[in-house]
Design a protein around this motif. Structure first.
Motif, mmCIF file in Angstrom:
data_model
loop_
_atom_site.group_PDB
_atom_site.id
_atom_site.type_symbol
_atom_site.label_atom_id
_atom_site.label_comp_id
_atom_site.label_asym_id
_atom_site.label_seq_id
_atom_site.Cartn_x
_atom_site.Cartn_y
_atom_site.Cartn_z
ATOM 1 N N MET A 1 -45.691 69.032 63.809
ATOM 2 C CA MET A 1 -46.333 68.393 62.661
ATOM 3 C C MET A 1 -47.034 67.108 63.086
ATOM 4 S SD MET A 1 -43.385 68.868 59.738
ATOM 5 C CE MET A 1 -44.360 68.055 58.499
ATOM 6 N N LYS A 2 -48.233 66.901 62.589
ATOM 7 C CA LYS A 2 -48.978 65.711 62.914
ATOM 8 C C LYS A 2 -48.353 64.502 62.218
ATOM 9 C CE LYS A 2 -53.259 68.325 63.423
ATOM 10 N NZ LYS A 2 -54.658 68.485 62.948
ATOM 11 N N PHE A 3 -48.623 63.338 62.811
ATOM 12 C CA PHE A 3 -48.011 62.119 62.267
ATOM 13 C C PHE A 3 -48.480 61.847 60.850
ATOM 14 C CE2 PHE A 3 -48.264 57.519 61.551
ATOM 15 C CZ PHE A 3 -46.918 57.207 61.642
ATOM 16 N N ASN A 4 -49.793 61.990 60.598
ATOM 17 C CA ASN A 4 -50.279 61.721 59.244
ATOM 18 C C ASN A 4 -49.724 62.720 58.240
ATOM 19 O OD1 ASN A 4 -51.673 63.806 60.368
ATOM 20 N ND2 ASN A 4 -53.704 63.093 59.780
ATOM 21 N N ARG A 5 -49.501 63.965 58.686
ATOM 22 C CA ARG A 5 -48.902 64.957 57.798
ATOM 23 C C ARG A 5 -47.455 64.600 57.488
ATOM 24 N NH1 ARG A 5 -49.019 71.153 59.654
ATOM 25 N NH2 ARG A 5 -51.228 70.596 59.829
ATOM 26 N N ILE A 6 -46.724 64.150 58.502
ATOM 27 C CA ILE A 6 -45.326 63.763 58.297
ATOM 28 C C ILE A 6 -45.242 62.557 57.367
ATOM 29 C CG2 ILE A 6 -43.261 62.889 59.442
ATOM 30 C CD1 ILE A 6 -44.074 64.450 61.916
ATOM 31 N N LEU A 7 -46.126 61.576 57.596
ATOM 32 C CA LEU A 7 -46.097 60.369 56.778
ATOM 33 C C LEU A 7 -46.412 60.679 55.320
ATOM 34 C CD1 LEU A 7 -45.828 57.299 56.670
ATOM 35 C CD2 LEU A 7 -48.265 57.145 57.234
ATOM 36 N N LEU A 8 -47.442 61.491 55.088
ATOM 37 C CA LEU A 8 -47.798 61.825 53.720
ATOM 38 C C LEU A 8 -46.703 62.652 53.051
ATOM 39 C CD1 LEU A 8 -49.879 61.855 51.419
ATOM 40 C CD2 LEU A 8 -50.794 63.960 52.406
ATOM 41 N N SER A 9 -46.144 63.619 53.772
ATOM 42 C CA SER A 9 -45.091 64.458 53.197
ATOM 43 C C SER A 9 -43.870 63.621 52.828
ATOM 44 C CB SER A 9 -44.698 65.561 54.182
ATOM 45 O OG SER A 9 -45.798 66.392 54.496
ATOM 46 N N ALA A 10 -43.485 62.702 53.721
ATOM 47 C CA ALA A 10 -42.332 61.844 53.429
ATOM 48 C C ALA A 10 -42.593 60.959 52.221
ATOM 49 C CB ALA A 10 -42.004 60.995 54.660
ATOM 50 N N THR A 11 -43.804 60.412 52.132
ATOM 51 C CA THR A 11 -44.134 59.553 50.997
ATOM 52 C C THR A 11 -44.106 60.336 49.688
ATOM 53 O OG1 THR A 11 -45.538 58.196 52.433
ATOM 54 C CG2 THR A 11 -45.861 57.986 50.053
ATOM 55 N N LEU A 12 -44.694 61.527 49.700
ATOM 56 C CA LEU A 12 -44.726 62.337 48.484
ATOM 57 C C LEU A 12 -43.323 62.758 48.059
ATOM 58 C CD1 LEU A 12 -47.815 64.618 49.217
ATOM 59 C CD2 LEU A 12 -47.680 62.733 47.595
ATOM 60 N N ILE A 13 -42.473 63.092 49.023
ATOM 61 C CA ILE A 13 -41.107 63.506 48.702
ATOM 62 C C ILE A 13 -40.325 62.343 48.089
ATOM 63 C CG2 ILE A 13 -38.908 64.195 49.718
ATOM 64 C CD1 ILE A 13 -40.520 65.880 51.703
ATOM 65 N N VAL A 14 -40.451 61.161 48.682
ATOM 66 C CA VAL A 14 -39.722 59.995 48.169
ATOM 67 C C VAL A 14 -40.190 59.651 46.757
ATOM 68 C CG1 VAL A 14 -39.320 57.536 48.487
ATOM 69 C CG2 VAL A 14 -39.201 59.078 50.453
ATOM 70 N N VAL A 15 -41.510 59.652 46.540
ATOM 71 C CA VAL A 15 -42.040 59.349 45.211
ATOM 72 C C VAL A 15 -41.575 60.390 44.196
ATOM 73 C CG1 VAL A 15 -44.150 59.148 43.842
ATOM 74 C CG2 VAL A 15 -44.025 58.087 46.104
ATOM 75 N N ALA A 16 -41.640 61.670 44.585
ATOM 76 C CA ALA A 16 -41.200 62.731 43.678
ATOM 77 C C ALA A 16 -39.723 62.602 43.350
ATOM 78 C CB ALA A 16 -41.493 64.093 44.300
ATOM 79 N N LEU A 17 -38.915 62.261 44.335
ATOM 80 C CA LEU A 17 -37.477 62.127 44.101
ATOM 81 C C LEU A 17 -37.171 60.939 43.192
ATOM 82 C CD1 LEU A 17 -34.654 63.176 44.736
ATOM 83 C CD2 LEU A 17 -34.633 61.707 46.758
ATOM 84 N N VAL A 18 -37.874 59.835 43.388
ATOM 85 C CA VAL A 18 -37.661 58.657 42.531
ATOM 86 C C VAL A 18 -38.029 58.979 41.086
ATOM 87 C CG1 VAL A 18 -38.444 56.313 42.061
ATOM 88 C CG2 VAL A 18 -37.922 56.997 44.402
#
Length: 222
Positions: A1-18
């Motif tokens: 996985m590319k770094f920008n893909r990992i960063l965006l996925s992690a951000t979206l998951i955290v926001v969705a979970l919150v």
């Protein structure tokens, strides 16, 4: 996985979970709860495929297992979202783009039904009978309805962000058989045809000058 893909996925998951824990879980709706984390996993799996979908699903599910007020064993929802992310990623088109909303919405319905059944099945194996008391049919119906109502506002946006997170989304789209608006506009309307028209005007003007010069020479000879 590319770094920008990992960063965006992690951000979206955290926001969705919150949002899931702080807003959606407190609405006290009948039956199930709108699952924004599930929709995030579905959207990312539809863009990046089964491998990324399973990894994102496992990570998102593990965070959901550990986030309060979780009342189940850790790893249960991680297993569910890992399987769902992999299966949804399998229906991703070869060019990575859907021609209509039917495909993503069908994937949302399948993910809502599959995640509910799998979560209840894993719970039955570990002795959790909460789904029986609430009613599995009611959970399935409300889960599908809530996720379908929430999907048009979340899934397209997440998919668009996931595509833009790639290094060159326009090149990827045109190289994989997708249709780019700018390239279609150039080929159909202005750039290439203007260049051709300019070339034709130059040829015509050159011919006019040559004809005019020939006439002048003929007059001088007379």
């Amino acid at each position: 996985m590319k770094f920008n893909r990992i960063l965006l996925s992690a951000t979206l998951i955290v926001v969705a979970l919150v949002v899931q824990v702080s807003v959606l879980a407190r609405l006290q709706l009948p039956g199930a709860v709108p699952d924004l984390v599930l929709l995030t996993v579905v959207a990312l799996a539809l863009v990046h495929g089964p491998v990324t979908g399973s990894l994102v699903g496992f990570s998102a599910g593990l965070l959901a297992d550990l986030a309060p007020p979780a009342d189940h064993a850790a790893g249960r929802y991680a297993l569910v979202l890992c399987v769902v992310g992999y299966l949804v990623g399998l229906v991703r088109p070869e060019n990575g783009r859907f021609t209509s909303a039917v495909g993503p919405m069908a994937a949302v319905v399948g993910a809502a039904v599959g995640s509910t059944l799998l979560y209840a099945g894993v719970g039955a194996l570990v002795g959790d009978t909460a789904a029986r008391h609430v009613g599995l049919g009611s959970l399935l119906f409300t889960a599908v309805i809530y996720d379908l109502l929430l999907a048009p506002f979340t899934v397209p946006l997440i998919m668009a962000l996931a595509r833009r997170a790639e290094n060159d989304p326009v090149a990827d789209a045109t190289g994989s058989g997708g249709t780019d608006v700018s390239s279609g506009w150039l080929s159909s309307g202005t750039g290439l045809r203007i260049g051709t028209q300019r070339g034709g005007l130059r040829v015509k003007s050159a011919r006019a000058r040559a004809t005019r010069a020939g006439r002048i020479k003929g007059v001088k000879r007379l």
